[in-house]
Design a protein around this motif. Structure first.
Motif, PDB file in Angstrom:
ATOM      1  N   HIS A 113      -3.258   9.705  -2.941  1.00 40.03           N
ATOM      2  CA  HIS A 113      -2.532   8.851  -2.102  1.00 40.03           C
ATOM      3  C   HIS A 113      -3.376   8.472  -0.959  1.00 40.03           C
ATOM      4  O   HIS A 113      -3.470   7.271  -0.270  1.00 40.03           O
ATOM      5  CB  HIS A 113      -1.257   8.918  -1.921  1.00 40.03           C
TER       6      HIS A 113
ATOM      7  N   PRO B  79       0.862  -1.075   0.046  1.00 34.91           N
ATOM      8  CA  PRO B  79       0.092   0.211  -0.017  1.00 34.91           C
ATOM      9  C   PRO B  79       0.767   1.369   0.055  1.00 34.91           C
ATOM     10  O   PRO B  79       0.856   2.002   0.970  1.00 34.91           O
ATOM     11  CB  PRO B  79      -0.760  -0.218   1.313  1.00 34.91           C
TER      12      PRO B  79
ATOM     13  N   ARG C  32      -2.732   4.781   0.457  1.00 36.97           N
ATOM     14  CA  ARG C  32      -1.273   4.697   0.217  1.00 36.97           C
ATOM     15  C   ARG C  32      -0.544   5.571   0.894  1.00 36.97           C
ATOM     16  O   ARG C  32      -0.874   6.844   1.107  1.00 36.97           O
ATOM     17  CB  ARG C  32      -1.073   4.732  -1.294  1.00 36.97           C
TER      18      ARG C  32
END
Length: 325
Positions: free
Chosen positions: A75, A25, A80
Protein backbone atom coordinates in the motif's frame (compact mmCIF):
# COMPACT_ATOMS: atom_id res chain seq x y z
CA UNK A 1 -22.57 3.06 7.51
CA UNK A 2 -23.33 -0.05 5.52
CA UNK A 3 -20.94 -1.53 2.99
CA UNK A 4 -23.06 -0.11 0.19
CA UNK A 5 -22.83 3.41 1.64
CA UNK A 6 -19.08 3.13 2.14
CA UNK A 7 -18.62 1.84 -1.40
CA UNK A 8 -20.65 4.70 -2.84
CA UNK A 9 -18.50 7.26 -1.02
CA UNK A 10 -15.01 5.77 -1.23
CA UNK A 11 -15.13 3.02 -3.85
CA UNK A 12 -14.28 -0.65 -3.56
CA UNK A 13 -16.54 -3.66 -3.78
CA UNK A 14 -19.45 -4.21 -1.43
CA UNK A 15 -18.47 -7.77 -0.54
CA UNK A 16 -14.74 -8.52 -0.12
CA UNK A 17 -12.80 -8.06 3.10
CA UNK A 18 -9.93 -6.15 1.45
CA UNK A 19 -10.93 -3.68 -1.24
CA UNK A 20 -8.47 -1.40 -3.10
CA UNK A 21 -10.49 1.60 -4.26
CA UNK A 22 -10.36 2.67 -7.91
CA UNK A 23 -11.76 6.12 -7.12
CA UNK A 24 -9.76 7.13 -4.01
CA UNK A 25 -6.13 6.47 -2.89
CA UNK A 26 -7.20 3.97 -0.23
CA UNK A 27 -7.38 0.28 0.54
CA UNK A 28 -10.64 -0.32 2.40
CA UNK A 29 -10.19 -3.04 5.04
CA UNK A 30 -13.28 -4.60 6.65
CA UNK A 31 -13.01 -6.40 9.99
CA UNK A 32 -15.83 -8.73 10.99
CA UNK A 33 -14.53 -11.08 13.73
CA UNK A 34 -17.78 -13.05 14.00
CA UNK A 35 -17.85 -13.82 10.30
CA UNK A 36 -14.07 -14.32 10.21
CA UNK A 37 -14.26 -16.98 12.90
CA UNK A 38 -16.41 -19.10 10.59
CA UNK A 39 -13.41 -19.20 8.24
CA UNK A 40 -10.92 -19.93 11.01
CA UNK A 41 -9.72 -16.32 11.45
CA UNK A 42 -9.44 -15.76 15.20
CA UNK A 43 -6.74 -13.10 15.36
CA UNK A 44 -8.53 -9.90 14.32
CA UNK A 45 -8.61 -7.04 16.81
CA UNK A 46 -6.49 -4.74 18.96
CA UNK A 47 -3.46 -6.03 20.82
CA UNK A 48 -3.52 -5.91 24.61
CA UNK A 49 -1.70 -2.55 24.73
CA UNK A 50 -3.74 -1.12 21.86
CA UNK A 51 -0.64 -0.41 19.81
CA UNK A 52 -1.37 -2.78 16.91
CA UNK A 53 -4.50 -3.96 15.14
CA UNK A 54 -4.12 -7.55 13.98
CA UNK A 55 -5.87 -8.37 10.73
CA UNK A 56 -5.97 -11.75 8.99
CA UNK A 57 -5.47 -11.82 5.23
CA UNK A 58 -7.76 -13.41 2.68
CA UNK A 59 -7.72 -16.65 0.73
CA UNK A 60 -8.47 -20.35 1.17
CA UNK A 61 -5.66 -22.79 1.88
CA UNK A 62 -2.20 -21.35 2.43
CA UNK A 63 -2.58 -17.60 2.05
CA UNK A 64 -0.30 -15.90 -0.46
CA UNK A 65 0.42 -12.29 -1.39
CA UNK A 66 -2.11 -12.02 -4.17
CA UNK A 67 -5.23 -9.89 -4.56
CA UNK A 68 -6.16 -8.03 -1.40
CA UNK A 69 -3.18 -9.35 0.57
CA UNK A 70 -0.82 -7.84 -1.97
CA UNK A 71 -2.68 -4.53 -1.91
CA UNK A 72 -2.16 -4.29 1.85
CA UNK A 73 1.49 -5.33 1.66
CA UNK A 74 2.27 -2.84 -1.11
CA UNK A 75 0.00 0.00 0.00
CA UNK A 76 2.84 2.47 0.68
CA UNK A 77 4.48 1.92 -2.71
CA UNK A 78 1.07 2.32 -4.34
CA UNK A 79 0.45 5.60 -2.50
CA UNK A 80 -2.57 4.24 -0.65
CA UNK A 81 -3.75 4.52 2.94
CA UNK A 82 -5.29 1.58 4.80
CA UNK A 83 -8.79 2.56 5.98
CA UNK A 84 -10.16 0.15 8.57
CA UNK A 85 -13.87 -0.42 9.17
CA UNK A 86 -15.31 -2.81 11.77
CA UNK A 87 -18.81 -4.21 12.12
CA UNK A 88 -20.95 -3.08 15.03
CA UNK A 89 -23.02 -6.28 15.10
CA UNK A 90 -26.16 -4.47 13.99
CA UNK A 91 -27.94 -5.13 10.72
CA UNK A 92 -30.21 -2.93 8.63
CA UNK A 93 -32.90 -4.39 6.41
CA UNK A 94 -32.32 -3.63 3.63
CA UNK A 95 -28.70 -2.46 3.73
CA UNK A 96 -26.77 -5.20 5.51
CA UNK A 97 -24.40 -4.89 8.44
CA UNK A 98 -23.51 -1.56 10.01
CA UNK A 99 -19.82 -0.61 10.20
CA UNK A 100 -17.95 2.11 12.05
CA UNK A 101 -14.77 3.77 10.84
CA UNK A 102 -11.84 2.77 13.04
CA UNK A 103 -9.28 5.02 11.36
CA UNK A 104 -6.29 5.27 9.03
CA UNK A 105 -3.47 2.73 9.31
CA UNK A 106 -0.20 1.62 7.80
CA UNK A 107 1.76 -1.61 8.14
CA UNK A 108 4.30 -1.79 10.92
CA UNK A 109 7.63 -0.99 9.29
CA UNK A 110 9.71 -3.43 11.34
CA UNK A 111 7.35 -6.42 11.27
CA UNK A 112 4.51 -5.81 8.79
CA UNK A 113 3.01 -9.28 9.13
CA UNK A 114 3.51 -12.70 10.69
CA UNK A 115 2.53 -16.20 9.63
CA UNK A 116 0.13 -18.06 11.90
CA UNK A 117 -1.51 -21.48 11.69
CA UNK A 118 -5.29 -21.54 11.80
CA UNK A 119 -8.04 -23.86 10.57
CA UNK A 120 -9.95 -23.30 7.36
CA UNK A 121 -13.69 -23.87 6.91
CA UNK A 122 -13.12 -27.66 6.85
CA UNK A 123 -11.04 -27.45 10.08
CA UNK A 124 -7.86 -28.34 8.21
CA UNK A 125 -4.85 -26.37 9.42
CA UNK A 126 -3.26 -23.91 7.03
CA UNK A 127 -0.85 -20.96 7.12
CA UNK A 128 -2.51 -17.54 7.28
CA UNK A 129 -1.05 -14.05 6.91
CA UNK A 130 -1.75 -11.81 9.90
CA UNK A 131 -1.03 -8.14 9.19
CA UNK A 132 0.14 -5.82 11.97
CA UNK A 133 -1.59 -2.48 11.38
CA UNK A 134 -0.30 0.66 13.09
CA UNK A 135 -2.62 3.67 13.59
CA UNK A 136 -1.99 6.91 11.75
CA UNK A 137 -3.30 9.53 14.15
CA UNK A 138 -6.55 9.24 16.08
CA UNK A 139 -8.48 5.98 15.90
CA UNK A 140 -11.71 4.63 17.37
CA UNK A 141 -11.45 1.93 20.04
CA UNK A 142 -14.55 0.26 21.43
CA UNK A 143 -15.27 -2.34 24.09
CA UNK A 144 -15.01 -5.88 22.83
CA UNK A 145 -12.73 -5.16 19.88
CA UNK A 146 -9.56 -6.72 21.33
CA UNK A 147 -7.95 -9.64 19.52
CA UNK A 148 -8.35 -13.17 20.89
CA UNK A 149 -4.56 -13.35 21.22
CA UNK A 150 -2.01 -10.73 22.11
CA UNK A 151 0.56 -9.33 19.72
CA UNK A 152 3.88 -11.09 19.15
CA UNK A 153 6.53 -11.02 21.86
CA UNK A 154 10.23 -10.43 21.13
CA UNK A 155 11.23 -13.06 23.70
CA UNK A 156 9.89 -16.47 24.72
CA UNK A 157 7.31 -16.55 27.52
CA UNK A 158 6.51 -19.49 29.80
CA UNK A 159 3.87 -19.78 32.50
CA UNK A 160 2.09 -22.52 34.46
CA UNK A 161 -1.68 -22.52 33.95
CA UNK A 162 -4.51 -24.80 35.16
CA UNK A 163 -5.28 -27.96 33.23
CA UNK A 164 -8.46 -27.56 31.21
CA UNK A 165 -9.90 -31.02 30.91
CA UNK A 166 -12.12 -30.07 27.97
CA UNK A 167 -9.29 -28.45 26.02
CA UNK A 168 -8.08 -31.14 23.63
CA UNK A 169 -5.89 -30.90 20.58
CA UNK A 170 -6.85 -30.81 16.93
CA UNK A 171 -5.13 -33.07 14.47
CA UNK A 172 -4.78 -32.73 10.72
CA UNK A 173 -6.81 -35.87 10.00
CA UNK A 174 -10.36 -36.66 8.96
CA UNK A 175 -13.13 -35.41 11.29
CA UNK A 176 -14.01 -38.94 12.43
CA UNK A 177 -10.39 -39.89 13.17
CA UNK A 178 -9.74 -36.52 14.79
CA UNK A 179 -12.74 -36.81 17.10
CA UNK A 180 -11.79 -40.31 18.17
CA UNK A 181 -8.17 -39.34 18.82
CA UNK A 182 -9.29 -36.31 20.84
CA UNK A 183 -11.62 -38.37 23.00
CA UNK A 184 -9.00 -41.05 23.72
CA UNK A 185 -6.33 -38.48 24.54
CA UNK A 186 -8.65 -36.36 26.68
CA UNK A 187 -9.80 -39.41 28.66
CA UNK A 188 -6.22 -40.60 29.19
CA UNK A 189 -5.05 -37.16 30.28
CA UNK A 190 -7.98 -36.75 32.67
CA UNK A 191 -7.43 -40.15 34.30
CA UNK A 192 -3.71 -39.61 34.74
CA UNK A 193 -4.21 -36.13 36.15
CA UNK A 194 -6.59 -37.61 38.73
CA UNK A 195 -3.98 -40.26 39.57
CA UNK A 196 -1.27 -37.65 40.12
CA UNK A 197 -3.55 -35.51 42.26
CA UNK A 198 -4.43 -38.57 44.35
CA UNK A 199 -0.69 -38.86 45.05
CA UNK A 200 -0.75 -35.26 46.36
CA UNK A 201 1.03 -33.89 43.30
CA UNK A 202 0.30 -30.35 42.13
CA UNK A 203 -0.66 -30.50 38.45
CA UNK A 204 -0.94 -27.86 35.73
CA UNK A 205 0.09 -27.32 32.17
CA UNK A 206 2.53 -24.94 30.50
CA UNK A 207 1.58 -22.02 28.29
CA UNK A 208 4.48 -21.19 25.97
CA UNK A 209 4.73 -18.13 23.72
CA UNK A 210 7.58 -18.58 21.22
CA UNK A 211 9.12 -15.27 20.15
CA UNK A 212 7.42 -13.88 17.06
CA UNK A 213 4.41 -16.25 17.28
CA UNK A 214 0.84 -15.10 17.83
CA UNK A 215 -0.66 -18.37 19.00
CA UNK A 216 0.62 -19.81 22.30
CA UNK A 217 1.54 -23.47 22.69
CA UNK A 218 -0.21 -25.42 25.44
CA UNK A 219 1.43 -28.56 26.73
CA UNK A 220 -0.37 -31.51 28.26
CA UNK A 221 0.21 -32.34 31.93
CA UNK A 222 3.00 -30.62 33.86
CA UNK A 223 3.68 -32.25 37.23
CA UNK A 224 4.67 -29.21 39.28
CA UNK A 225 5.73 -31.32 42.25
CA UNK A 226 8.28 -33.39 40.33
CA UNK A 227 9.03 -31.01 37.48
CA UNK A 228 7.90 -33.60 34.92
CA UNK A 229 6.32 -32.70 31.59
CA UNK A 230 3.97 -35.17 29.88
CA UNK A 231 2.86 -35.30 26.27
CA UNK A 232 -0.21 -37.51 25.87
CA UNK A 233 -1.20 -39.44 22.77
CA UNK A 234 -4.38 -41.40 22.07
CA UNK A 235 -2.48 -44.30 20.49
CA UNK A 236 0.87 -46.03 21.00
CA UNK A 237 1.74 -46.22 17.29
CA UNK A 238 5.07 -45.16 15.82
CA UNK A 239 3.77 -41.96 14.21
CA UNK A 240 2.10 -40.88 17.46
CA UNK A 241 5.26 -41.45 19.48
CA UNK A 242 7.44 -39.69 16.91
CA UNK A 243 5.10 -36.70 17.12
CA UNK A 244 5.20 -36.74 20.92
CA UNK A 245 9.01 -36.78 20.95
CA UNK A 246 9.11 -33.87 18.52
CA UNK A 247 6.57 -31.87 20.53
CA UNK A 248 8.47 -32.33 23.78
CA UNK A 249 11.73 -31.25 22.15
CA UNK A 250 9.95 -28.24 20.67
CA UNK A 251 8.48 -27.26 24.04
CA UNK A 252 11.79 -27.71 25.89
CA UNK A 253 13.42 -24.80 24.03
CA UNK A 254 11.01 -22.31 25.60
CA UNK A 255 10.64 -23.70 29.15
CA UNK A 256 12.15 -21.69 32.00
CA UNK A 257 10.47 -23.52 34.91
CA UNK A 258 11.92 -26.57 36.66
CA UNK A 259 12.12 -29.49 34.21
CA UNK A 260 13.46 -32.75 35.59
CA UNK A 261 11.98 -35.17 33.07
CA UNK A 262 10.01 -35.31 29.82
CA UNK A 263 7.63 -38.25 29.52
CA UNK A 264 5.21 -39.62 26.93
CA UNK A 265 1.79 -40.72 28.24
CA UNK A 266 0.15 -43.55 26.27
CA UNK A 267 -3.03 -45.67 26.50
CA UNK A 268 -1.03 -48.93 26.34
CA UNK A 269 2.53 -50.18 26.42
CA UNK A 270 4.27 -49.60 23.07
CA UNK A 271 6.43 -52.18 21.34
CA UNK A 272 9.90 -52.92 22.66
CA UNK A 273 11.49 -51.06 19.75
CA UNK A 274 9.42 -47.97 20.45
CA UNK A 275 10.24 -48.18 24.15
CA UNK A 276 13.90 -48.23 23.12
CA UNK A 277 13.33 -45.22 20.86
CA UNK A 278 11.68 -43.23 23.66
CA UNK A 279 14.38 -43.99 26.21
CA UNK A 280 17.16 -43.39 23.68
CA UNK A 281 15.81 -39.82 23.46
CA UNK A 282 16.25 -39.49 27.23
CA UNK A 283 12.49 -39.54 27.79
CA UNK A 284 10.28 -41.64 30.01
CA UNK A 285 7.11 -43.52 29.14
CA UNK A 286 3.96 -43.95 31.22
CA UNK A 287 1.16 -46.16 29.93
CA UNK A 288 -2.24 -47.35 31.11
CA UNK A 289 -2.68 -51.01 32.02
CA UNK A 290 -5.66 -53.28 31.46
CA UNK A 291 -6.61 -52.89 35.12
CA UNK A 292 -6.88 -49.13 34.76
CA UNK A 293 -3.66 -48.43 36.66
CA UNK A 294 -0.48 -46.93 35.19
CA UNK A 295 2.98 -48.40 34.68
CA UNK A 296 6.09 -46.58 33.60
CA UNK A 297 9.40 -47.26 31.94
CA UNK A 298 12.27 -46.03 34.06
CA UNK A 299 15.40 -44.81 32.32
CA UNK A 300 18.59 -45.97 34.04
CA UNK A 301 22.07 -46.46 32.57
CA UNK A 302 22.10 -49.45 30.19
CA UNK A 303 18.91 -50.90 31.68
CA UNK A 304 15.15 -50.48 31.18
CA UNK A 305 12.88 -51.52 34.05
CA UNK A 306 9.08 -51.65 34.05
CA UNK A 307 7.17 -51.50 37.32
CA UNK A 308 3.77 -50.27 38.57
CA UNK A 309 3.68 -46.63 39.53
CA UNK A 310 2.31 -47.37 42.97
CA UNK A 311 5.54 -49.23 43.71
CA UNK A 312 7.79 -46.32 42.83
CA UNK A 313 9.10 -45.07 46.16
CA UNK A 314 9.71 -41.51 45.04
CA UNK A 315 6.18 -40.96 43.71
CA UNK A 316 7.00 -41.51 40.07
CA UNK A 317 10.11 -39.38 39.68
CA UNK A 318 12.51 -40.94 37.22
CA UNK A 319 16.20 -41.37 38.07
CA UNK A 320 18.63 -38.99 36.43
CA UNK A 321 19.31 -40.34 32.95
CA UNK A 322 22.02 -37.89 31.98
CA UNK A 323 24.63 -40.66 32.02
CA UNK A 324 22.73 -42.71 29.43
CA UNK A 325 22.20 -39.65 27.25
Amino acid sequence: MTRAEISDLYGGSKFGGIEPSKSTPNVLVYSDPIEAEKHGYTFDGWSEDGDVYLYTGEGAGRQEFTGGNRSIRDHVEAGRTLRLFRTTGRKLKPGGKVHYYVGAFELDKDRPYVRADCPDKTKKMRSAIVFRLKPLGRVERRDGDKAATDDISPTAECSVVPVERANVKKFDVSPRERGSAQRREADLTSRYQAWLEAQQHAVGRLCLRPPGDLRPLYTDIYDITDGELYEAKGAAERDDIRMAVGQLLDYRRHIDVRLQQMTILLPERPSDDLVDFITSCGMGCVYATASGAFDRVDVVPNLILCRPLDQVANKGKLPDSSASR
